[in-house]
Structures are given as C-alpha cells and as structure tokens.
Scaffold this active site. Sequence first.
Site, short mmCIF file in Angstrom:
data_model
loop_
_atom_site.label_atom_id
_atom_site.label_comp_id
_atom_site.label_asym_id
_atom_site.label_seq_id
_atom_site.Cartn_x
_atom_site.Cartn_y
_atom_site.Cartn_z
N TYR A 180 -14.42 14.28 -26.76
CA TYR A 180 -15.71 13.95 -27.35
C TYR A 180 -15.72 14.61 -28.73
CZ TYR A 180 -20.77 13.94 -28.16
OH TYR A 180 -22.03 13.77 -28.70
N ASP A 220 -15.09 9.18 -26.90
CA ASP A 220 -15.96 8.96 -28.05
C ASP A 220 -15.32 9.70 -29.21
OD1 ASP A 220 -17.87 8.91 -30.00
OD2 ASP A 220 -19.50 9.69 -28.77
#
Length: 362
Positions: A180, A220
């Site tokens: 992330y 992400d």
Amino acid sequence: MKRFFKPIEKEGSSKKPSLSPSEKDDGANREISGEEKREPLKFLTWNANSFLLRVKNDWPELTKFVISFDPDVIAIQEVRVPAAGSKGAPKNPGELKDDTSSSREEKQILMRALSSPPFANYRVWWSLADSKYAGTALFVKKCFQPKNVFFNLDKSALKHEPDGRVILAEFETFRLLNTYAPNNGWKEEENSFIRRRKWDKRILNFVLQSSDKPLVWCGDLNVSHEEIDVSHPEFFSAAKQNGYVPPNKEDCGQPGFTLSERKRFGTILKEGKLIDAYRFLHKEKDMECGFSWSGHPIGKYRGKRMRIDYFVVSEKLKDRIVACEMHGKGIELQGFYGSDHCPITFELSQACPSSKHGEVSV
C-alpha cells in the site's frame, strides 16, 4: 488512495453483518484443482478502504465475488484495523488490537466472518498500523503455504514497515509483494513528496536486489502511469489543494498523477524488467471498466477515475499471463463493494515442470 474529499464514516455506527455460512463453491468451472496446482495461479488485490467496514456493510456481496473467482491469494490494502497493544505500550503489527471492549468486539466481528467460507479456507497474515490507518493483509489458501513471509522490503525477520504497508510472501518459484504505497500528497513536506520519493527509491532497490526469482507485485501503488490510466488527464494535471502550486512543475497535479511520480514508476518498471499486466493485455482506454479508483459520485470528483491498483510482474512471467481484470465499472461505483477502489484479479498459467523459477520452457 485516500479519499480526501469525504469524511470517513464512524465504524461503530454500522450494522453488524449476518454471519450465516456462505454458499460453498462446487468448483465446477475450475480447470486445475488446488491439489494439482503446485503454487498459486489466481490472485486478487483490493484496497478495502477499511476492511472492518466492508465486513459490516458489504460482506454478502463480497463473499459471493470471492467464491465466484476462487483466488488462491487475496491481497488487501487499507485494512484500517489497529495493531495489538495497549495505549503507550509497544504494538504488535501482526495481531489485531483486543485490549479494550470496542476493539475486542471489532476483532470478534472480523474473526467470525473470516472463520466462515470462503475465507475459512485461507491463512491470513496482518501488517497493521498503530491506529485505524493504512495496514495490509494477505490471505493464502492453506494448500499453498509460502516458504517465508516478511513484513518489510529488507526481508528482515519480525520487522514491519511503518503503517503496515508491506507483506512479502516467498513461494518456491516466485515472490509475491503486497504493498500500500503512501500517497504523494500535495506539498514539499516530510510526510508528502519526500516520503513518496523515499518509498519509490526503496521499491526500486528491492526490485533490483530481488531478481533471483520472478516477482508478482500487487496492491494500491497510488500512481497512474500514463494518461490512458486516468479518465480526465487535464483535470488531474491541473488539480490543486487550496491554490498551492509546488515550485517544481513535475510535482504539480493530482497525487498519483504528477509527472515526477509517473517517471519514477516508469523507471521501476524498466530497470526492474517488470510488466504492467493489465496494460499488457488491454492496450486501449476503457472509460467504463478501465479504472480501479473512482471519485465520490457527488461533487467535483464525480466521474473522475484513476487506475492506481496493479499487478506488476517480472518479464520472465510474461508468457504465462492469462488474464488481468478490473471488476468495477461506471461512475456509480458498481462492483466496488463499498470501497472507493474495485477488486483487481490476475491469473497465471501453470508453469512447465522442467522450468526454473516459474519460467516457461522453450
């Protein structure tokens, strides 16, 4: 990606989910059974924008999706569940907080949901922040246990990255990296541009130093590489916060679409000999299903979308790429399951028995 234009709803106000058993997968459409696979071939990545909220509010629909795709590995970002440890005491990023009545209740909700099909078929690893912020999780089917699991880019035992941004699983013939990435932010500050530059440099170093095995990197990544990866390039290029304009033109624009971020990502791909799996298979811009993050349906970000969630793989795996799809569409967040990101799936073909490190034999 942080939804900076909408307040986060209070988690305690959400209705608890029904914990009735989910329907079982009969496996009728599965070409290769778990027993026949030597290593994972089907992967799912998703920024949940609070995994607890998804369990409370969107669990039936999400479990149906997971049952339908039947992934071998599920990578989650933005778990937003705090790490274990009382106030003022050292935290354990690998365990869920349960030292208060509210945290015990939240942990119980999560564990009860994950103990039912389909998630009962997986082992889970957590890397959590000290508060309800960031964090990652990795679910791996119990028949595909990795040789090693690390929680940092240095492959150091027990150490977790700040905010729980990394889970690295090493299998026999490849590594899986779930990240992330920190948001670039809007200013030349330690927790903004500087933090993201340091992150990108560490990712590049990791990729270059881990070339002994093919890599599947997902999550992400908080960057849209090319103009084709955003719905409205001019809008995102001109975006500002409170009228502030960075001194370096390459830092101007929407976080995730600044020229400096895009160039650094391109360098990581080129020098690391990596392939963006989705763009490898989908050459044209898809305004309906070609973006993984969507702005809120109300306000100036309505209809503004970005592709910032990826599967990036080593060139050695190129000939084994079968599919890479985004499962959300439209500006009404269909298929997002309550998040502002939609799930991304990725599939590899079976490696030849005689191949080394998952490569296809020639």
